[in-house]
Design a protein around this motif. Structure first.
Motif, PDB file in Angstrom:
ATOM      1  N   THR A   1       0.842  -1.196   0.000  1.00 29.83           N
ATOM      2  CA  THR A   1       0.000   0.000   0.000  1.00 29.83           C
ATOM      3  C   THR A   1       0.879   1.247   0.000  1.00 29.83           C
ATOM      4  O   THR A   1       2.070   1.152  -0.322  1.00 29.83           O
ATOM      5  CB  THR A   1      -1.033  -0.028   1.153  1.00 29.83           C
ATOM      6  N   GLY A   2       0.308   2.391   0.339  1.00 35.19           N
ATOM      7  CA  GLY A   2       1.092   3.620   0.313  1.00 35.19           C
ATOM      8  C   GLY A   2       0.186   4.822   0.458  1.00 35.19           C
ATOM      9  O   GLY A   2      -1.005   4.670   0.771  1.00 35.19           O
ATOM     10  N   LEU A   3       0.729   5.995   0.216  1.00 34.45           N
ATOM     11  CA  LEU A   3       0.017   7.232   0.519  1.00 34.45           C
ATOM     12  C   LEU A   3      -0.500   7.964  -0.719  1.00 34.45           C
ATOM     13  O   LEU A   3      -1.122   9.008  -0.606  1.00 34.45           O
ATOM     14  CB  LEU A   3       0.943   8.171   1.305  1.00 34.45           C
ATOM     15  N   SER A   4      -0.240   7.415  -1.914  1.00 36.15           N
ATOM     16  CA  SER A   4      -0.580   8.134  -3.148  1.00 36.15           C
ATOM     17  C   SER A   4      -2.064   8.470  -3.233  1.00 36.15           C
ATOM     18  O   SER A   4      -2.431   9.587  -3.595  1.00 36.15           O
ATOM     19  CB  SER A   4      -0.183   7.308  -4.363  1.00 36.15           C
ATOM     20  N   LYS A   5      -2.911   7.500  -2.909  1.00 38.19           N
ATOM     21  CA  LYS A   5      -4.346   7.707  -3.072  1.00 38.19           C
ATOM     22  C   LYS A   5      -4.967   8.202  -1.768  1.00 38.19           C
ATOM     23  O   LYS A   5      -5.767   9.135  -1.784  1.00 38.19           O
ATOM     24  CB  LYS A   5      -5.007   6.402  -3.516  1.00 38.19           C
ATOM     25  N   SER A   6      -4.594   7.598  -0.652  1.00 40.35           N
ATOM     26  CA  SER A   6      -5.217   7.949   0.637  1.00 40.35           C
ATOM     27  C   SER A   6      -4.977   9.395   1.011  1.00 40.35           C
ATOM     28  O   SER A   6      -5.841  10.057   1.569  1.00 40.35           O
ATOM     29  CB  SER A   6      -4.651   7.062   1.744  1.00 40.35           C
TER      30      SER A   6
END
Lengths: 401, 401
Positions: A236-241
């Motif tokens: 996962t990651g922070l790009s969309k959230s």
């Protein structure tokens, strides 16, 4: 301009030649030449980065945080990510020192996992329609791919898994993505539990790409790792959230024995993620950890706007329960060739979308609409699609008469 | 902590098992436990980032430059890099649109070039002693490696190249690094011209890692691409020149036909470099393009300090004409086992160095000293090495008497 030596023109990795070109960006570039076009092509938030994240990066830069970080990421960040994944994803308690790595976006996590956990010639399963990078990266690395068409529900089920394994007992791994790109579909807890149980009976290793987790509309997201921790790698990651695509911040977590290999790939490929960006990531999963809620509410309103607009134009689509895409069936009064339709819609209605077939089996005859765009643009785009649809229907009526 | 499913313990890429662990970081971590140690281990500038670079990143963040950049980097940056490489490296006029990519550090450029330009099973040549990442990455990608020992001059010559090709006609590529890590050795123009001519007679593709170019002391750096553009990929970045290791900014340039493949690898692995960091890179190669000169002058003074101090302690080393390493022969009154000596020096003299043998053939019996450390630390470290050396010589004298 430098001309390559003629004898070296074929000196490249021939696995690369088997990979279809990155269709989404290519189509996006072509559509960009249409004047006045509203592009609903790329899956990129239009929202700004949370202020706390921006301030944290700037502070790190002011404090000369310009030196190498530990290869797998700063310990403070890995600790915070472990806690965040437990809270927000119902993930197990990963050990920050040996079970979490910080990557350059989820893309790098996908590459690292494919390259370190599978051997050339091994087979992985990809439920489709799916984000086209999965197949491209797998093929470039010399893996074999079995596609399983999940249309029309777009949910990969325990039965589909069992059937695929019966047909292809050589399957070593699979990638699951939910909420899903391009469909926005996600799982009910009972569905996910059943699927996890079926996978658990096998030795198939799952890469679970949950990059849209925070953008789940009806239920709180629950990670596959909460059901199947011993054979799942969480990506996962922070790009969309947190609307941080350009900051390139990804997370990958899993059992230490597997993470050791992923960590080797990561340190070989990029050494470490950029230090100031990791300071921003720390703020994102602590002080700004609630920022995704406000964004989710905005996307949900846009989803309703788009679903309503498409319905009026004669399109059908499963209601997305997450992410920011609608995967719509092209109505019968248009061509069923989704590539042709996308260019037609772009040139005649000035709305840019992505043809469904670039996402693999099950995508043909569909378009993907990204609603990570302003409400104003989405409203105008829906009017244009409706007007264009009306003209097409009128024309068909006339021809029949 | 999550236990992996027992049957999945061996589910990883077995090429990874053949790679020796990242020795430099491992040794660095071990030495870190010695109290009061001065570590001259890691090749990382202690200097701060140039102010113009810091301000440019912060401005990009303030301006919400948080979205995806074009995969190969912003065009403005690629244009500026093309110009900078011509000016500072005597590189040919690369086309910014098709012949330059911005990567996450030079590490990613090395990975992308290896993975996209060579096929599994193909052979590459590495002159040693060399940065250990080259061999590790090549092996992880399934390439075969031929090492050519360049000791005692540490210069890879046309004659060595011809001999290697005669012994191994299967060689498809090679990596050249100058100014070199771990030796600090670089080439005179006439030497490089001869080497380029020899390579030009073959079809060997060269990856030229010139990351230390700006830290050349005697002559202006001249890139291999100025002699051999048609069969060279230039790899460099801002980590050493501008003290920006933690910003992870690399550049890769070469003929369009080859760069197309490297670009595919890059977009697959990381999608794109972080946008705000690219704004910093643009400042580095324009407004802050002279920052490396001041840093180079500082390193040159430190080099002289270290060479003088080592000489007094009985060590010999070729005078480095670039980079920030001294590669010193361990004197006869110490053990010749460089691993044992490094731990001895660490524990007894409280000075951390790296054993030469981790850099491959030709490195045994040597230590690498990084002088990317403060003048104060370097002065104290030299005193400690001299005192320790004196004790060892006294002891030997006593034993002989």
């Amino acid at each position: 301009m430098v001309e390559v030596k003629a004898s070296l023109k074929e000196q490249y990795n021939h696995l690369f030649a088997a990979v279809p070109p990155a269709a989404i960006r290519e189509i996006d570039v072509k559509l960009s030449s249409v004047p006045d076009i509203i592009k609903l092509t790329i899956g990129e938030p239009d929202l700004p980065a949370p202020t706390a994240v921006k301030e944290a990066v700037k502070a790190a830069i002011d404090h000369d945080d310009s030196h190498y970080a530990p290869s797998q990421g700063t310990l403070a960040l890995r600790q915070a990510v472990a806690k965040y994944l437990q809270e927000r994803y119902d993930a197990p308690a990963y050990d920050p020192e040996s079970e979490i790595s910080i990557t350059v976006g989820a893309s790098e996590a996908i590459h690292d996992a494919f390259s370190s956990l599978f051997n050339q010639g091994e087979t992985i399963l990809i439920p489709t329609p799916a984000f086209s990078l999965y197949q491209a990266e797998a093929l470039r690395l010399g893996l074999k791919v079995v596609e399983v068409n999940t249309a029309p529900t777009y949910k990969f089920t325990a039965a589909m898994f069992k059937q695929a394994l019966q047909d292809h007992p050589e399957i070593k791994g699979m990638i699951l993505n939910f909420p899903g790109n391009p469909t926005g579909v996600t799982y009910e807890p009972a569905e996910l539990e059943k699927l996890a149980a079926a996978i658990g009976e096998s030795d198939v290793l799952v890469l679970s790409d949950e990059i849209y987790a925070e953008l789940s509309y009806e239920n709180k997201h629950r990670s596959l790792t909460s059901y199947l921790p011993a054979q799942t790698i969480l990506i996962t990651g922070l790009s969309k959230s947190h609307a941080l695509t350009g900051y390139r911040l990804g997370f990958v977590a899993g059992p230490a024995a597997l993470m050791k290999q992923i960590g080797l790939a990561h340190s070989g490929v990029v050494t470490t993620a950029p230090s100031p960006m990791m300071a921003g990531a720390l703020a994102a999963v602590t002080t700004a950890k609630d920022a995704p809620f406000a964004m989710r509410d905005i996307y949900q309103k846009r989803r309703d706007l788009v679903m309503d607009g498409l319905k009026k134009a004669g399109f059908t689509a499963p209601t997305p329960n997450g992410a920011f895409y609608v995967f719509a069936k092209i109505p019968d009064f248009f061509t069923a060739d989704d590539h042709a339709f996308v260019y037609e819609l772009g040139e005649k209605a000035h709305v840019g979308t992505i043809p469904g077939s670039v996402f693999g089996a099950g995508g043909e005859g569909h378009i993907r609409i990204s609603y990570a765009a302003s409400t104003e643009d989405l409203t105008e785009a829906m009017s244009r699609i409706q007007a264009y649809s009306q003209r097409a229907q009128d024309l068909k009526q006339k021809n029949l008469a």
